[in-house]
Design an enzyme around this catalytic site. Structure first.
Site, short mmCIF file in Angstrom:
data_model
loop_
_atom_site.label_atom_id
_atom_site.label_comp_id
_atom_site.label_asym_id
_atom_site.label_seq_id
_atom_site.Cartn_x
_atom_site.Cartn_y
_atom_site.Cartn_z
N ASN A 106 11.81 10.23 33.31
CA ASN A 106 12.66 10.61 33.90
C ASN A 106 14.24 9.57 34.10
OD1 ASN A 106 11.20 12.50 34.38
ND2 ASN A 106 11.25 12.33 36.66
N LYS A 107 14.40 9.04 33.26
CA LYS A 107 15.29 7.87 33.17
C LYS A 107 16.48 8.30 31.48
CE LYS A 107 12.92 5.99 36.38
NZ LYS A 107 13.08 5.56 37.50
N ASN A 108 17.03 7.76 31.54
CA ASN A 108 18.44 7.95 30.95
C ASN A 108 17.72 7.87 29.32
OD1 ASN A 108 20.09 8.01 32.56
ND2 ASN A 108 21.37 7.23 32.49
#
Ligand code: PLP
Length: 379
Positions: A182-184
């Site tokens: 879910n992170k960049n």
């Protein structure tokens, strides 16, 4: 029927998937050349500072606390509004978490309250950076220097954010990143720790791998209890490909956020993240777009609001709970009413969809749904 819109998620290209297959065929499955490559690439991204990768950001935070020598009898000051990692790891190393309030809009730690919470037992400040604004780095490091404290920046959400032209991680003390999907950028699971010098990097290597060090005759020794937090090469291969695409991902996220700010005007209004002055002034990672619902003026609760969006094919998230009010936080002195902003965020926050697989039309669809559901529930 319109497709289900997820609220977060990675973008993996075919070349990366082929690259993973190559690593699998190479037989080099655990940590090897791709880990070293990812560390070199991250180090370049962080202005040449030493970086070590680990199996998660949570592992990186644990190792950071150990590197800083933090343990029983020590206090670590952290925000009441953050992910469970920070509370868990402070308690896990035997230290005492000291919560302070956050800002309602930026959600970043209130540095005036940090200063007021410093005691003779304080060893470190552990702020979490939020994706639409950074903790004031000049004030944070000024404070840390004046009081002789270490800083462990939880930068899980902000790879790609810049402070006065420098990437987060390129300066400061210990900094941790997450590569959760879910992170960049993602390595599926994974994280990184930026340290201050090579000797700290070597200790981080031992702490992530059983505590092992090598004696001059190449036999192994263990002098402290290390963990098992190394990152496999398959994951590092994905991480390298993702880091290369970070600038493109950031551009896309900033464009989608710009659209959210243009279109999201509900009545009654939500509290929105801080709005950049202009697109060229947007230095932030925009990993999430979190709003506060005007629940006092709605005749539905958050659960019902989220269900109404879900019924329109729009998934939402929730970040974050108030750390001082979870059972573990209460065991460390957390009580209702201590931190009104963190508690209000915990009650009213909703994370709207934001990821590189979205179009501006998707943002419009989310905004229309939010506006419609809030208008229909006005009281
Ligand atoms: C995701 C996240 C973490 C934990 O990252 P992992 O890689 O899943 O361990 C820590 N802090 C914040 C603010 C996060 O969002």
């Amino acid at each position: 029927m319109i497709g289900e819109l997820k609220f977060a998620g990675p973008e993996l290209d075919e070349a990366t998937i082929d690259g993973v297959a190559e690593v699998l065929r190479s037989g080099q499955l655990s940590s090897g050349p791709w880990v070293r490559r990812l560390e070199a690439d991250l180090s370049a991204f962080c202005g040449g500072r030493p970086v070590r990768v680990l199996s998660s950001a949570t592992a990186a935070v644990e190792v950071a606390l150990q590197l800083a020598g933090i343990g029983p009898g020590d206090e670590v000051i952290t925000s009441a509004s953050s992910f469970f990692t920070v509370l868990n790891m402070i308690v896990k190393v035997g230290a005492k978490p000291i919560f302070v309030e956050c800002d309602l809009v930026t959600r970043n730690i209130d540095l005036a309250q940090v200063e007021a919470a410093i005691t003779s037992a304080t060893r470190a400040i552990m702020p979490t950076h939020y994706p639409g604004a950074l903790v004031d780095m000049d004030a944070l490091y000024g404070l840390a220097r004046r009081h002789g404290l270490r800083v462990i920046e939880d930068a899980a959400l902000v790879i790609g954010s810049r402070w006065k032209g420098s990437n987060i991680g390129a300066f400061g003390d210990l900094v941790t990143f997450s590569f959760h999907p879910n992170k960049n950028i993602t390595s599926i699971e994974g994280g990184a720790l930026v340290v201050t010098d090579e000797s700290e990097a070597r200790r981080a290597e031992a702490l992530r791998f059983h505590g092992i060090t090598y004696l001059p005759d190449r036999t192994r020794d263990v002098a402290f209890p290390g963990g098992k937090f190394n990152l496999p090469d398959v994951n590092a291969r994905i991480g390298c490909a993702q880091l290369e695409r970070l600038p493109e991902f950031l551009t896309k996220r900033r464009r989608l956020v710009d659209r959210y700010f243009q279109r999201l005007t509900s009545d009654p209004p939500c509290v929105l993240p801080p709005r950049p002055q202009s697109r060229s002034d947007d230095d932030y990672s925009w990993n999430m777009f979190c709003i506060l619902l005007p629940l006092e003026r709605m005749n539905m609760n958050r659960r019902q609001f989220r269900d109404a969006l879900e019924a329109r094919g729009i998934a939402t998230g929730m970040s974050y709970e108030a750390l001082h009010l979870c059972t573990l936080g209460r065991q460390h002195g957390g009580r209702e009413g201590r931190f009104p902003n963190a508690e209000r965020i915990a009650r009213e926050t909703v994370t709207l969809p934001l990821h590189t697989g979205m179009s501006e039309a998707d943002v419009d669809r989310v905004c229309s749904a939010v506006i419609e559901v809030i208008a229909g529930s006005r009281r």
